[in-house]
Scaffold this motif. Structure first.
Motif, short mmCIF file in Angstrom:
data_model
loop_
_atom_site.label_atom_id
_atom_site.label_comp_id
_atom_site.label_asym_id
_atom_site.label_seq_id
_atom_site.Cartn_x
_atom_site.Cartn_y
_atom_site.Cartn_z
N ALA A 249 0.83 -1.21 0.00
CA ALA A 249 0.00 0.00 0.00
C ALA A 249 0.87 1.26 0.00
O ALA A 249 0.60 2.21 -0.75
CB ALA A 249 -0.94 0.00 1.20
N ASN A 250 1.91 1.25 0.82
CA ASN A 250 2.80 2.42 0.88
C ASN A 250 3.53 2.64 -0.43
O ASN A 250 3.63 3.77 -0.91
CB ASN A 250 3.83 2.25 1.99
CG ASN A 250 3.20 2.42 3.35
OD1 ASN A 250 2.13 3.02 3.48
ND2 ASN A 250 3.84 1.87 4.38
N GLN A 251 4.04 1.55 -0.98
CA GLN A 251 4.77 1.67 -2.25
C GLN A 251 3.86 2.19 -3.35
O GLN A 251 4.25 3.02 -4.16
CB GLN A 251 5.36 0.31 -2.65
CG GLN A 251 6.56 -0.09 -1.81
CD GLN A 251 7.08 -1.47 -2.19
OE1 GLN A 251 6.32 -2.33 -2.64
NE2 GLN A 251 8.36 -1.69 -2.00
N ARG A 252 2.62 1.68 -3.35
CA ARG A 252 1.69 2.11 -4.39
C ARG A 252 1.36 3.58 -4.22
O ARG A 252 1.34 4.33 -5.17
CB ARG A 252 0.43 1.25 -4.36
CG ARG A 252 -0.60 1.69 -5.39
CD ARG A 252 -1.59 0.63 -5.73
NE ARG A 252 -0.97 -0.44 -6.50
CZ ARG A 252 -1.15 -1.73 -6.30
NH1 ARG A 252 -1.95 -2.12 -5.32
NH2 ARG A 252 -0.56 -2.61 -7.06
N ARG A 253 1.11 3.99 -2.98
CA ARG A 253 0.77 5.38 -2.73
C ARG A 253 1.92 6.29 -3.18
O ARG A 253 1.71 7.32 -3.83
CB ARG A 253 0.47 5.59 -1.24
CG ARG A 253 -0.25 6.91 -0.97
CD ARG A 253 -0.59 7.11 0.49
NE ARG A 253 -1.31 5.98 1.07
CZ ARG A 253 -0.89 5.26 2.10
NH1 ARG A 253 0.27 5.54 2.68
NH2 ARG A 253 -1.58 4.25 2.56
N ASP A 254 3.11 5.86 -2.88
CA ASP A 254 4.28 6.62 -3.25
C ASP A 254 4.40 6.76 -4.77
O ASP A 254 4.62 7.84 -5.32
CB ASP A 254 5.50 5.89 -2.69
CG ASP A 254 6.71 6.78 -2.69
OD1 ASP A 254 6.57 7.94 -2.27
OD2 ASP A 254 7.79 6.32 -3.15
N PHE A 255 4.20 5.63 -5.45
CA PHE A 255 4.25 5.60 -6.92
C PHE A 255 3.18 6.54 -7.51
O PHE A 255 3.45 7.32 -8.41
CB PHE A 255 4.05 4.16 -7.40
CG PHE A 255 3.65 4.01 -8.84
CD1 PHE A 255 4.52 4.38 -9.87
CD2 PHE A 255 2.41 3.49 -9.17
CE1 PHE A 255 4.15 4.22 -11.20
CE2 PHE A 255 2.03 3.34 -10.50
CZ PHE A 255 2.91 3.71 -11.51
N LEU A 256 1.98 6.46 -6.95
CA LEU A 256 0.87 7.27 -7.48
C LEU A 256 1.09 8.76 -7.21
O LEU A 256 0.75 9.60 -8.04
CB LEU A 256 -0.47 6.81 -6.90
CG LEU A 256 -0.90 5.39 -7.30
CD1 LEU A 256 -2.24 5.04 -6.68
CD2 LEU A 256 -0.97 5.25 -8.83
N HIS A 257 1.68 9.08 -6.06
CA HIS A 257 2.01 10.47 -5.77
C HIS A 257 2.96 11.03 -6.82
O HIS A 257 2.74 12.11 -7.35
CB HIS A 257 2.67 10.59 -4.39
CG HIS A 257 1.70 10.95 -3.30
ND1 HIS A 257 0.90 12.06 -3.37
CD2 HIS A 257 1.40 10.33 -2.14
CE1 HIS A 257 0.14 12.13 -2.29
NE2 HIS A 257 0.41 11.08 -1.52
N LYS A 258 3.98 10.25 -7.12
CA LYS A 258 4.98 10.72 -8.09
C LYS A 258 4.37 10.85 -9.47
O LYS A 258 4.56 11.85 -10.16
CB LYS A 258 6.18 9.76 -8.12
CG LYS A 258 7.11 10.01 -6.96
CD LYS A 258 8.28 9.05 -6.97
CE LYS A 258 9.08 9.22 -5.68
NZ LYS A 258 9.65 7.94 -5.23
N LEU A 259 3.62 9.82 -9.87
CA LEU A 259 3.01 9.82 -11.20
C LEU A 259 2.04 11.00 -11.36
O LEU A 259 2.11 11.76 -12.33
CB LEU A 259 2.30 8.49 -11.45
CG LEU A 259 1.62 8.30 -12.80
CD1 LEU A 259 2.61 8.47 -13.95
CD2 LEU A 259 0.96 6.92 -12.89
N SER A 260 1.15 11.18 -10.38
CA SER A 260 0.15 12.25 -10.49
C SER A 260 0.83 13.63 -10.43
O SER A 260 0.42 14.56 -11.12
CB SER A 260 -0.91 12.13 -9.41
OG SER A 260 -0.33 12.09 -8.13
#
Ligand SMILES: [Zn+2]
Length: 375
Positions: A249-260
């Protein structure tokens, strides 16, 4: 800020006749109020207030039965228009108000829309449960809601344009700062194979580090299912599984923050599919895997990052985005397993998701063209 959203409506020939009659009543009322105003000014140099006009209208209504046929809210709005015309004149923004000819008077306003909460009182204009437009004293009119409406409807304008009729809703929505750079527009398709495919050809995979953690989590989960419940090792394994869950969940959130963050920074207009509708339209298994991949979270992040950057996020109707040809519009039916879009209509061959993202972009730009900022 209010935004106008325009939809075509399809009144029957009887309804058109009534609408035309209403428009001519509104026009007559406008013109006679203007003449009254001028007369009073000539006679006494006093201005003729809206209050005077309303009083006059009450008398007129008693004298002229036909004025009762039109919803009174729409009739009262005529005076607001006249007031507005004078305000603009006094501010030197417009010429002195003129009498209106048939061709100049082609719309009427319903200043309130929908249900009054906690009562069953109906406004003069509302939606029916089957999605039609309901006008009092006229009935139901089919409306083509080609894209979802967002925000609170403040008022409705019924407009005649040539032989067509439109419902224009003023909706309180997000404020879009101008100017918008149309060259920096992108459509995004969020899928399963790749996380996101952009209309300009870029694509983003689900990062390998997330997939690795996900694999570990699954392995830990499988091991847990073979263990004896209640044992000391079982409890240990449970917390291990939880840890992996959290890590993913943390890794995904981090990835999505960067992407967005990058998307909102690089593009000035971003079109995505509307999540709520997408859930209804597309099949359950697909929706499930998309929500697993944090689509809702991604869209929320995009939404506030766009707002912060002054970019626009457009949510479009997801119907047929992956089926229809983004070049010519031909419907090319394909199951989920078919990854390439091959159009027999125009010969376009594209990756399935790339075609979808181009289509999403086109829908978004059409939507943008119909959003007019009004003061
Ligand atoms: Zn085509």
């Amino acid at each position: 800020m209010l935004l106008n959203q325009k939809y075509e409506i399809f009144p029957s020939s009887e309804q058109i006749e009534i609408l035309e009659t209403w428009l001519s009543y509104c026009r007559l009322t406008y013109n006679s109020a203007l003449l009254d105003k001028q007369r009073k000014y000539r006679q006494s140099k006093e201005s003729y207030s809206r209050f005077d006009i309303q009083k006059q209208l009450k008398q007129d209504k008693q004298e002229w039965e036909f004025l009762k046929e039109i919803p009174s809210q729409a009739l009262q709005e005529v005076f607001r228009r006249l007031d507005h015309a004078f305000t603009k004149f006094f501010r030197k923004e417009a010429n002195y108000p003129k009498l209106k000819k048939h061709k100049d008077y082609n719309s009427m306003t319903f200043p309130q829309f929908g249900f009054k909460p906690n009562t069953h009182h109906r406004y003069a204009a509302s939606f029916t449960e089957n999605g039609k437009l309901q006008l009092s004293k006229l009935g139901q009119i089919p409306i083509h809601l080609h894209r979802p409406m967002e925000g609170t409807i403040k008022q409705l304008l019924i407009k005649r344009q040539g032989s067509r009729w439109y419902a224009i809703f003023s909706v309180e929505g997000q404020a879009y700062p101008a100017p918008i750079n149309r060259d920096l527009a992108v459509g995004i398709d969020v899928g399963i194979n790749k996380y996101a495919v952009l209309s300009d050809g870029k694509s983003y995979e689900n990062p390998t580090f997330i997939r690795k953690t996900e694999k570990k989590r699954k392995r830990a989960q499988a091991k847990l299912s073979k263990m004896k419940r209640g044992s000391a090792n079982y409890a240990k394994q449970v917390s291990k599984v939880h840890l992996f869950y959290e890590k993913v969940a943390n890794q995904r959130r981090d990835f999505l923050h960067k992407l967005s963050y990058h998307l909102a920074k690089d593009y000035s207009i971003i079109a995505v599919e509307d999540l709520e509708i997408r859930h209804m339209v597309k099949n359950k298994r697909l929706s499930k895997s998309i929500s697993d991949a944090g689509w809702g979270m991604f869209r929320n992040m995009l939404s506030y990052k766009c707002e912060r950057n002054g970019s626009i996020l457009l949510k479009v109707d997801p119907a047929f985005t992956s089926q229809d040809c983004s070049t010519c519009g031909t419907r090319v039916k394909k199951s989920l397993s078919i990854r390439t879009h091959i159009c027999k209509g125009c010969g376009t061959i594209l990756d399935r998701d790339h075609n979808a993202s181009l289509h999403i972009l086109r829908k978004g730009m059409e939507q943008l063209d119909q959003m007019v900022v009004i003061d």
